[in-house]
Design a protein around this motif. Sequence first.
Motif, PDB file in Angstrom:
ATOM      1  N   ASN A 179       8.396  -5.251   3.194  1.00 49.67           N
ATOM      2  CA  ASN A 179       7.706  -5.253   1.905  1.00 49.67           C
ATOM      3  C   ASN A 179       8.418  -4.354   0.889  1.00 49.67           C
ATOM      4  OD1 ASN A 179       5.870  -6.967   3.057  1.00 49.67           O
ATOM      5  ND2 ASN A 179       4.244  -5.443   3.256  1.00 49.67           N
ATOM      6  N   LEU A 180       8.985  -3.256   1.355  1.00 53.99           N
ATOM      7  CA  LEU A 180       9.780  -2.414   0.452  1.00 53.99           C
ATOM      8  C   LEU A 180      10.988  -3.192  -0.067  1.00 53.99           C
ATOM      9  CD1 LEU A 180       9.760   1.052   2.278  1.00 53.99           C
ATOM     10  CD2 LEU A 180       8.408   0.362   0.290  1.00 53.99           C
ATOM     11  N   HIS A 181      11.630  -3.975   0.806  1.00 52.61           N
ATOM     12  CA  HIS A 181      12.752  -4.808   0.362  1.00 52.61           C
ATOM     13  C   HIS A 181      12.271  -5.878  -0.613  1.00 52.61           C
ATOM     14  CE1 HIS A 181      16.381  -7.193   0.322  1.00 52.61           C
ATOM     15  NE2 HIS A 181      15.692  -8.240   0.737  1.00 52.61           N
ATOM     16  N   THR A 182      11.141  -6.496  -0.318  1.00 49.79           N
ATOM     17  CA  THR A 182      10.580  -7.510  -1.217  1.00 49.79           C
ATOM     18  C   THR A 182      10.359  -6.940  -2.611  1.00 49.79           C
ATOM     19  OG1 THR A 182       9.481  -8.620   0.628  1.00 49.79           O
ATOM     20  CG2 THR A 182       8.654  -9.097  -1.574  1.00 49.79           C
ATOM     21  N   ASN A 183       9.773  -5.768  -2.668  1.00 50.94           N
ATOM     22  CA  ASN A 183       9.486  -5.154  -3.965  1.00 50.94           C
ATOM     23  C   ASN A 183      10.762  -4.693  -4.669  1.00 50.94           C
ATOM     24  OD1 ASN A 183       6.827  -5.663  -3.420  1.00 50.94           O
ATOM     25  ND2 ASN A 183       6.342  -3.571  -2.798  1.00 50.94           N
ATOM     26  N   VAL A 208       8.366  -4.805  10.578  1.00 49.84           N
ATOM     27  CA  VAL A 208       9.649  -5.417  10.222  1.00 49.84           C
ATOM     28  C   VAL A 208       9.442  -6.922  10.246  1.00 49.84           C
ATOM     29  CG1 VAL A 208      12.093  -5.618  10.804  1.00 49.84           C
ATOM     30  CG2 VAL A 208      10.865  -3.513  11.355  1.00 49.84           C
ATOM     31  N   ALA A 209       9.913  -7.616   9.198  1.00 46.23           N
ATOM     32  CA  ALA A 209       9.702  -9.068   9.137  1.00 46.23           C
ATOM     33  C   ALA A 209      10.789  -9.718   8.298  1.00 46.23           C
ATOM     34  CB  ALA A 209       8.322  -9.385   8.559  1.00 46.23           C
ATOM     35  N   GLY A 210      10.872 -11.028   8.408  1.00 46.70           N
ATOM     36  CA  GLY A 210      11.854 -11.798   7.665  1.00 46.70           C
ATOM     37  C   GLY A 210      11.255 -12.488   6.456  1.00 46.70           C
ATOM     38  N   GLY A 211      12.140 -13.023   5.620  1.00 49.07           N
ATOM     39  CA  GLY A 211      11.727 -13.763   4.437  1.00 49.07           C
ATOM     40  C   GLY A 211      12.918 -14.526   3.900  1.00 49.07           C
ATOM     41  N   PHE A 212      12.804 -14.980   2.656  1.00 45.91           N
ATOM     42  CA  PHE A 212      13.921 -15.703   2.045  1.00 45.91           C
ATOM     43  C   PHE A 212      13.868 -15.529   0.535  1.00 45.91           C
ATOM     44  CE2 PHE A 212      10.362 -18.611   2.005  1.00 45.91           C
ATOM     45  CZ  PHE A 212      10.474 -19.297   0.793  1.00 45.91           C
ATOM     46  N   LEU A 234      14.910  -0.053   7.309  1.00 44.28           N
ATOM     47  CA  LEU A 234      14.424   0.554   8.550  1.00 44.28           C
ATOM     48  C   LEU A 234      15.341   1.698   8.982  1.00 44.28           C
ATOM     49  CD1 LEU A 234      12.577   0.621  11.054  1.00 44.28           C
ATOM     50  CD2 LEU A 234      14.054  -1.134  12.072  1.00 44.28           C
ATOM     51  N   ALA A 235      16.647   1.492   8.876  1.00 47.64           N
ATOM     52  CA  ALA A 235      17.599   2.545   9.257  1.00 47.64           C
ATOM     53  C   ALA A 235      17.407   3.785   8.386  1.00 47.64           C
ATOM     54  CB  ALA A 235      19.027   2.025   9.132  1.00 47.64           C
ATOM     55  N   LEU A 247       7.197  -2.653  14.872  1.00 51.31           N
ATOM     56  CA  LEU A 247       6.695  -3.948  15.308  1.00 51.31           C
ATOM     57  C   LEU A 247       7.332  -5.079  14.527  1.00 51.31           C
ATOM     58  CD1 LEU A 247       3.465  -5.043  16.659  1.00 51.31           C
ATOM     59  CD2 LEU A 247       3.913  -6.080  14.430  1.00 51.31           C
ATOM     60  N   LEU A 248       7.742  -6.124  15.246  1.00 53.97           N
ATOM     61  CA  LEU A 248       8.282  -7.338  14.643  1.00 53.97           C
ATOM     62  C   LEU A 248       7.144  -8.302  14.363  1.00 53.97           C
ATOM     63  CD1 LEU A 248      10.623  -9.310  13.904  1.00 53.97           C
ATOM     64  CD2 LEU A 248      10.650  -9.979  16.327  1.00 53.97           C
ATOM     65  N   GLU A 249       7.055  -8.747  13.092  1.00 53.69           N
ATOM     66  CA  GLU A 249       6.056  -9.735  12.707  1.00 53.69           C
ATOM     67  C   GLU A 249       6.707 -11.110  12.585  1.00 53.69           C
ATOM     68  OE1 GLU A 249       2.554  -8.303  10.010  1.00 53.69           O
ATOM     69  OE2 GLU A 249       4.427  -7.786   9.043  1.00 53.69           O
ATOM     70  N   ARG A 250       6.073 -12.106  13.172  1.00 50.65           N
ATOM     71  CA  ARG A 250       6.478 -13.499  12.985  1.00 50.65           C
ATOM     72  C   ARG A 250       5.211 -14.333  13.036  1.00 50.65           C
ATOM     73  NH1 ARG A 250      11.891 -15.593  13.138  1.00 50.65           N
ATOM     74  NH2 ARG A 250      11.744 -17.822  12.662  1.00 50.65           N
ATOM     75  N   ASP A 251       4.918 -15.067  11.953  1.00 52.74           N
ATOM     76  CA  ASP A 251       3.663 -15.802  11.860  1.00 52.74           C
ATOM     77  C   ASP A 251       3.831 -17.316  11.911  1.00 52.74           C
ATOM     78  OD1 ASP A 251       2.294 -13.423  11.607  1.00 52.74           O
ATOM     79  OD2 ASP A 251       2.326 -13.447   9.423  1.00 52.74           O
TER      80      ASP A 251
END
Length: 444
Positions: A179-183, A208-212, A234-235, A247-251
């Motif tokens: 979400n920090l990357h998204t923002n 931690v999650a993915g997006g596009f 994250l690093a 935690l890895l999120e995948r929905d």
Amino acid sequence: MVRLGTGIGWRPEIADAVERMPGVDWVEVVAENVCPGHLPASLARLRERGVTVVPHGVSLGLGGADRPDAARLAALAERAGALGAPLVTEHIAFVRAGGPLTVSQPLEAGHLLPVPRTRDALAVLCENVRIAQDALPVPLAVENIAALISWPGEEMTEGQFLYELVERTGVRLLIDVANLHTNHVNRGEDPAGALAELPVEALAYVHVAGGFERDGVWHDSHAHPVPQPVLDVLADLATRTDPPGVLLERDENFPEPGELARELDAIRATVAKGAGDRAARTAPGDRAAPAGSPESADAGDLATARERVALAQASLLSALVAGTPAPEGFDRARLAVQSRALAAKRADVVAKVAPELPEILGKAYRGEFRAYAAGRPMTAGYRRDALTFAEHLLLAGRPEDAAARGRLTHWWLDRSGPRPLQGRPVTRWLRTARLALRRGQALR
């Protein structure tokens, strides 16, 4: 502080894979999808093995203008007890607006929307968090959310807002680095700057999650692999503190188990690298002190703040789901993107809640739902939305295929009451008569 380790979001679609996956220390489950008296067998087996299960709520709306709903809080507390959870988590977001505070129609977003980083919104959020803390049997952690839009006239950065929230309430933080990357992409906010201002001692765990990215907008899909920029955030976090859990999120769009395992390995490696770099940092000293800490509000000021926040949130949500004019100061293009995203998610979730609808309607489902939703904002939950959509079609004499219409009628009749109709012919007759009467009125 509970040490959780490395975990993955438990979903029914990957339940078997999660059980067999090596190195999974804990799982997180969407609280609203768990029935305390009937835990899925997979979750029960994980608990028996000593795997920690954390319920993650999505519907409280702690950032909303209204006080948290007592029934929702009781349900979250019940799930924490049923799962033996060491903590529960929710979001810094609003999910509904309107109602008594604005003397307007209640509206449901069906999604997590950002709260303005203002003194009014912070005061309301702090009281709502305290109410939730008092009602829950275990500690609460709250999550920063991803956003497509920015509120005009914000008075604090995300880091300052979260710092003040922790200082006033003692709540713990669930930091979502995706979400920090998204923002960063959508609102130009620097993840490193937000991390520098965070009270890392309050960290409960990390998502931690993915997006596009499409047309310059990052979509936090939870349906794509974790990209390197998210691992970089994250690093950075791991160089500042030792995360108690990650935690890895995948929905959706679930890959084969080996790919999920490789993503977990990449997360572990990233945290380990951050730990190796941490000694080179002057950790406590490099967090920026929040500037201009807002004062706490008294009861009268808080009531007024709730009213102002209620009006602002209702105005925004109405523009997003009911087609009213955009509030002043918002980026209209971004509001349009957010509105389309909400509509798409609404159709997707209704299809999951009532999978019979796309099965009955086939390829026509999405077009029919878009036409229905365009002039009908959601005012209750997704189950009610599915029923209202089916009733709307039947009143209009659709679908045109008689067999499909018969199946839809049977589905609606069976689910439009508190219990299934099997063995209750009188009730079925009454509902059929009501539907026929309403259709006759609609055709006049």
